[in-house]
Design a protein around this motif. Structure first.
Motif, PDB file in Angstrom:
ATOM      1  N   MET A  37       0.846  -1.170   0.000  1.00  0.00           N
ATOM      2  CA  MET A  37       0.000   0.000   0.000  1.00  0.00           C
ATOM      3  C   MET A  37       0.891   1.232   0.000  1.00  0.00           C
ATOM      4  O   MET A  37       1.576   1.518   0.966  1.00  0.00           O
ATOM      5  CB  MET A  37      -0.893  -0.079   1.235  1.00  0.00           C
ATOM      6  CG  MET A  37      -1.778   1.099   1.441  1.00  0.00           C
ATOM      7  SD  MET A  37      -2.630   0.929   3.020  1.00  0.00           S
ATOM      8  CE  MET A  37      -4.282   0.850   2.468  1.00  0.00           C
ATOM      9  N   THR A  38       0.896   1.974  -1.056  1.00  0.00           N
ATOM     10  CA  THR A  38       1.726   3.168  -1.176  1.00  0.00           C
ATOM     11  C   THR A  38       1.030   4.349  -0.529  1.00  0.00           C
ATOM     12  O   THR A  38      -0.156   4.549  -0.695  1.00  0.00           O
ATOM     13  CB  THR A  38       1.988   3.476  -2.657  1.00  0.00           C
ATOM     14  OG1 THR A  38       2.551   2.316  -3.263  1.00  0.00           O
ATOM     15  CG2 THR A  38       2.944   4.630  -2.807  1.00  0.00           C
ATOM     16  N   GLY A  39       1.799   5.158   0.195  1.00  0.00           N
ATOM     17  CA  GLY A  39       1.221   6.328   0.840  1.00  0.00           C
ATOM     18  C   GLY A  39       0.194   5.970   1.893  1.00  0.00           C
ATOM     19  O   GLY A  39      -0.823   6.623   2.015  1.00  0.00           O
ATOM     20  N   ASP A  40       0.454   4.919   2.663  1.00  0.00           N
ATOM     21  CA  ASP A  40      -0.541   4.436   3.616  1.00  0.00           C
ATOM     22  C   ASP A  40      -0.587   5.223   4.919  1.00  0.00           C
ATOM     23  O   ASP A  40      -1.380   4.929   5.791  1.00  0.00           O
ATOM     24  CB  ASP A  40      -0.329   2.957   3.903  1.00  0.00           C
ATOM     25  CG  ASP A  40       0.934   2.678   4.710  1.00  0.00           C
ATOM     26  OD1 ASP A  40       1.645   3.623   5.106  1.00  0.00           O
ATOM     27  OD2 ASP A  40       1.200   1.500   4.961  1.00  0.00           O
ATOM     28  N   HIS A  41       0.256   6.255   5.056  1.00  0.00           N
ATOM     29  CA  HIS A  41       0.246   7.113   6.240  1.00  0.00           C
ATOM     30  C   HIS A  41       0.441   6.320   7.528  1.00  0.00           C
ATOM     31  O   HIS A  41      -0.165   6.622   8.544  1.00  0.00           O
ATOM     32  CB  HIS A  41      -1.046   7.924   6.327  1.00  0.00           C
ATOM     33  CG  HIS A  41      -1.332   8.712   5.108  1.00  0.00           C
ATOM     34  ND1 HIS A  41      -0.635   9.862   4.792  1.00  0.00           N
ATOM     35  CD2 HIS A  41      -2.226   8.523   4.114  1.00  0.00           C
ATOM     36  CE1 HIS A  41      -1.097  10.336   3.657  1.00  0.00           C
ATOM     37  NE2 HIS A  41      -2.044   9.550   3.216  1.00  0.00           N
ATOM     38  N   GLY A  42       1.259   5.278   7.484  1.00  0.00           N
ATOM     39  CA  GLY A  42       1.519   4.473   8.680  1.00  0.00           C
ATOM     40  C   GLY A  42       0.416   3.507   9.031  1.00  0.00           C
ATOM     41  O   GLY A  42       0.354   3.019  10.153  1.00  0.00           O
ATOM     42  N   LEU A  43      -0.440   3.194   8.090  1.00  0.00           N
ATOM     43  CA  LEU A  43      -1.588   2.336   8.368  1.00  0.00           C
ATOM     44  C   LEU A  43      -1.374   0.864   8.047  1.00  0.00           C
ATOM     45  O   LEU A  43      -2.200   0.041   8.416  1.00  0.00           O
ATOM     46  CB  LEU A  43      -2.815   2.838   7.601  1.00  0.00           C
ATOM     47  CG  LEU A  43      -3.319   4.217   7.988  1.00  0.00           C
ATOM     48  CD1 LEU A  43      -4.454   4.637   7.062  1.00  0.00           C
ATOM     49  CD2 LEU A  43      -3.772   4.241   9.424  1.00  0.00           C
ATOM     50  N   ALA A  44      -0.303   0.524   7.369  1.00  0.00           N
ATOM     51  CA  ALA A  44      -0.120  -0.862   6.922  1.00  0.00           C
ATOM     52  C   ALA A  44      -0.174  -1.853   8.078  1.00  0.00           C
ATOM     53  O   ALA A  44      -0.890  -2.856   8.006  1.00  0.00           O
ATOM     54  CB  ALA A  44       1.189  -1.005   6.157  1.00  0.00           C
ATOM     55  N   ALA A  86     -10.685  15.571   8.479  1.00  0.00           N
ATOM     56  CA  ALA A  86     -10.367  14.422   7.618  1.00  0.00           C
ATOM     57  C   ALA A  86      -9.797  13.291   8.467  1.00  0.00           C
ATOM     58  O   ALA A  86      -9.062  13.526   9.419  1.00  0.00           O
ATOM     59  CB  ALA A  86      -9.364  14.834   6.552  1.00  0.00           C
ATOM     60  N   THR A  87     -10.144  12.091   8.125  1.00  0.00           N
ATOM     61  CA  THR A  87      -9.634  10.923   8.831  1.00  0.00           C
ATOM     62  C   THR A  87      -8.816  10.071   7.869  1.00  0.00           C
ATOM     63  O   THR A  87      -9.003  10.137   6.660  1.00  0.00           O
ATOM     64  CB  THR A  87     -10.789  10.112   9.452  1.00  0.00           C
ATOM     65  OG1 THR A  87     -10.262   9.049  10.218  1.00  0.00           O
ATOM     66  CG2 THR A  87     -11.694   9.542   8.383  1.00  0.00           C
ATOM     67  N   ARG A  88      -7.888   9.291   8.412  1.00  0.00           N
ATOM     68  CA  ARG A  88      -7.042   8.451   7.554  1.00  0.00           C
ATOM     69  C   ARG A  88      -7.707   7.142   7.181  1.00  0.00           C
ATOM     70  O   ARG A  88      -7.433   6.580   6.137  1.00  0.00           O
ATOM     71  CB  ARG A  88      -5.709   8.188   8.258  1.00  0.00           C
ATOM     72  CG  ARG A  88      -4.967   9.481   8.501  1.00  0.00           C
ATOM     73  CD  ARG A  88      -3.579   9.297   9.026  1.00  0.00           C
ATOM     74  NE  ARG A  88      -3.481   8.439  10.194  1.00  0.00           N
ATOM     75  CZ  ARG A  88      -2.396   8.307  10.918  1.00  0.00           C
ATOM     76  NH1 ARG A  88      -1.313   8.967  10.614  1.00  0.00           N
ATOM     77  NH2 ARG A  88      -2.364   7.513  11.966  1.00  0.00           N
ATOM     78  N   ALA A 125      -5.473  -2.226  17.611  1.00  0.00           N
ATOM     79  CA  ALA A 125      -4.408  -2.144  16.605  1.00  0.00           C
ATOM     80  C   ALA A 125      -3.856  -0.725  16.515  1.00  0.00           C
ATOM     81  O   ALA A 125      -2.644  -0.527  16.370  1.00  0.00           O
ATOM     82  CB  ALA A 125      -4.930  -2.600  15.247  1.00  0.00           C
ATOM     83  N   CYS A 126      -4.728   0.261  16.613  1.00  0.00           N
ATOM     84  CA  CYS A 126      -4.277   1.653  16.542  1.00  0.00           C
ATOM     85  C   CYS A 126      -3.483   2.045  17.781  1.00  0.00           C
ATOM     86  O   CYS A 126      -2.487   2.759  17.685  1.00  0.00           O
ATOM     87  CB  CYS A 126      -5.467   2.582  16.355  1.00  0.00           C
ATOM     88  SG  CYS A 126      -6.199   2.437  14.712  1.00  0.00           S
ATOM     89  N   ARG A 127      -3.901   1.575  18.945  1.00  0.00           N
ATOM     90  CA  ARG A 127      -3.169   1.876  20.182  1.00  0.00           C
ATOM     91  C   ARG A 127      -1.738   1.353  20.095  1.00  0.00           C
ATOM     92  O   ARG A 127      -0.785   2.061  20.421  1.00  0.00           O
ATOM     93  CB  ARG A 127      -3.888   1.281  21.387  1.00  0.00           C
ATOM     94  CG  ARG A 127      -3.206   1.642  22.705  1.00  0.00           C
ATOM     95  CD  ARG A 127      -3.900   1.022  23.903  1.00  0.00           C
ATOM     96  NE  ARG A 127      -3.847  -0.427  23.843  1.00  0.00           N
ATOM     97  CZ  ARG A 127      -4.895  -1.236  23.826  1.00  0.00           C
ATOM     98  NH1 ARG A 127      -6.116  -0.748  23.850  1.00  0.00           N
ATOM     99  NH2 ARG A 127      -4.754  -2.533  23.757  1.00  0.00           N
ATOM    100  N   GLY A 155       0.206   3.629  17.944  1.00  0.00           N
ATOM    101  CA  GLY A 155       0.237   5.035  18.324  1.00  0.00           C
ATOM    102  C   GLY A 155      -0.652   5.934  17.476  1.00  0.00           C
ATOM    103  O   GLY A 155      -0.397   7.131  17.355  1.00  0.00           O
ATOM    104  N   ILE A 156      -1.695   5.372  16.898  1.00  0.00           N
ATOM    105  CA  ILE A 156      -2.612   6.135  16.055  1.00  0.00           C
ATOM    106  C   ILE A 156      -3.841   6.501  16.880  1.00  0.00           C
ATOM    107  O   ILE A 156      -4.470   5.634  17.486  1.00  0.00           O
ATOM    108  CB  ILE A 156      -3.022   5.311  14.818  1.00  0.00           C
ATOM    109  CG1 ILE A 156      -1.793   5.043  13.963  1.00  0.00           C
ATOM    110  CG2 ILE A 156      -4.101   6.027  14.016  1.00  0.00           C
ATOM    111  CD1 ILE A 156      -2.039   4.087  12.822  1.00  0.00           C
TER     112      ILE A 156
END
Length: 86
Positions: free
Chosen positions: A1-8, A43-45, A62-64, A67-68
């Motif tokens: 995933m390109t440009g995933d903003h740290g979400l992978a 806006a949300t990611r 998963a976000c905790r 650190g999201i």
């Protein structure tokens, strides 16, 4: 995933621990959820749509770990910006 903003990593964790949870990313999917009944627009990611009561805890967990920050959304009727994390 390109440009995933740290979400992978969190998206992979959610897919592993809560199969069937729909994840929405990108402006076309997240844009309609960027506001509530207030004047705020944030806006949300990504958005998670768990399909079972058991799957509800997977996205925040998963976000905790990654650190999201997470904002839970109900009906989007807040007039104070609560639904968008204000």
């Amino acid at each position: 995933m390109t440009g995933d903003h740290g979400l992978a990593r969190p998206l992979a964790d959610i897919g592993r621990t809560a199969p069937g949870t729909r994840i929405g990313t990108g402006a076309g999917r997240t844009g309609p959820h960027a506001d509530d009944a207030s004047t705020y627009r944030v806006a949300t990611r990504a958005l998670a749509f768990p399909r079972s009561a058991e799957a509800v805890s997977a996205p925040p967990r998963a976000c905790r770990v990654s650190g999201i920050p997470v904002a839970a959304r109900g009906g989007g009727t807040s007039r104070a910006g609560d639904a968008v994390g204000c």
